[in-house]
Design an enzyme around this catalytic site. Structure first.
Site, short mmCIF file in Angstrom:
data_model
loop_
_atom_site.label_atom_id
_atom_site.label_comp_id
_atom_site.label_asym_id
_atom_site.label_seq_id
_atom_site.Cartn_x
_atom_site.Cartn_y
_atom_site.Cartn_z
N CYS A 51 0.84 -1.20 0.00
CA CYS A 51 0.00 0.00 0.00
C CYS A 51 0.88 1.25 0.00
O CYS A 51 1.91 1.28 0.65
CB CYS A 51 -0.90 0.03 1.24
SG CYS A 51 -2.26 -1.14 1.17
N GLN A 52 0.40 2.26 -0.70
CA GLN A 52 1.10 3.54 -0.75
C GLN A 52 1.06 4.20 0.63
O GLN A 52 2.04 4.77 1.07
CB GLN A 52 0.41 4.43 -1.78
CG GLN A 52 1.13 5.69 -2.11
CD GLN A 52 0.45 6.40 -3.29
OE1 GLN A 52 -0.12 5.77 -4.17
NE2 GLN A 52 0.51 7.70 -3.27
#
Length: 139
Positions: A51-52
């Site tokens: 995930c960013q």
């Protein structure tokens, strides 16, 4: 309500939203309603890889059902994980394992997300299935 019924409800809700700005606002509002998880659950083993933003998903198994808690330090990922928690939390592991994530395509969520956020979404869905497998093996 079954997982499939919840997914269909989400598809119908998204159909009423006219454009992606409204859909984006809807997802953000979902995130605002997510209670989050306690700080002691925001540990490495609950952190979603890929995930960013930082996204944590924790699970508890009670009375034959799997319950998810989640949080994120990003407003959009928090909404996305809130959407997933609302669908999959409170169901038996087998129902979770038998379910699919086709509703994500039906609402067009992947096309709306940047490639890195779409990867994060897929990592969240994999983690939900992973928890279902892990808790099923314990029973």
């Amino acid at each position: 309500m079954t997982i499939k019924e919840k997914q269909q409800e989400i598809v119908e809700e998204f159909a009423f939203l006219e454009d992606w700005e409204q859909k984006y606002e809807y997802i953000i509002d979902l995130g605002k309603e997510l209670p989050g998880i306690p700080e002691d659950k925001k540990k490495e083993e609950n952190l979603i890889k890929g995930c960013q933003s930082k996204v944590w998903i924790d699970a508890d198994f009670k009375e034959g059902n799997l319950y998810f808690n989640a949080d994120s330090d990003g407003i959009l990922p928090k909404g996305i994980v809130s959407l997933l928690v609302s669908i999959y939390s409170g169901h038996p592991t087998q129902e979770i394992l038998d379910s699919d994530f086709a509703f994500i395509s039906e609402i067009g969520l992947q096309e709306f997300l940047s490639p890195s956020r779409a990867n994060g979404l897929m990592a969240m869905t994999k983690q939900i299935k992973f928890y279902a497998v892990a808790f099923q093996l314990k029973t």
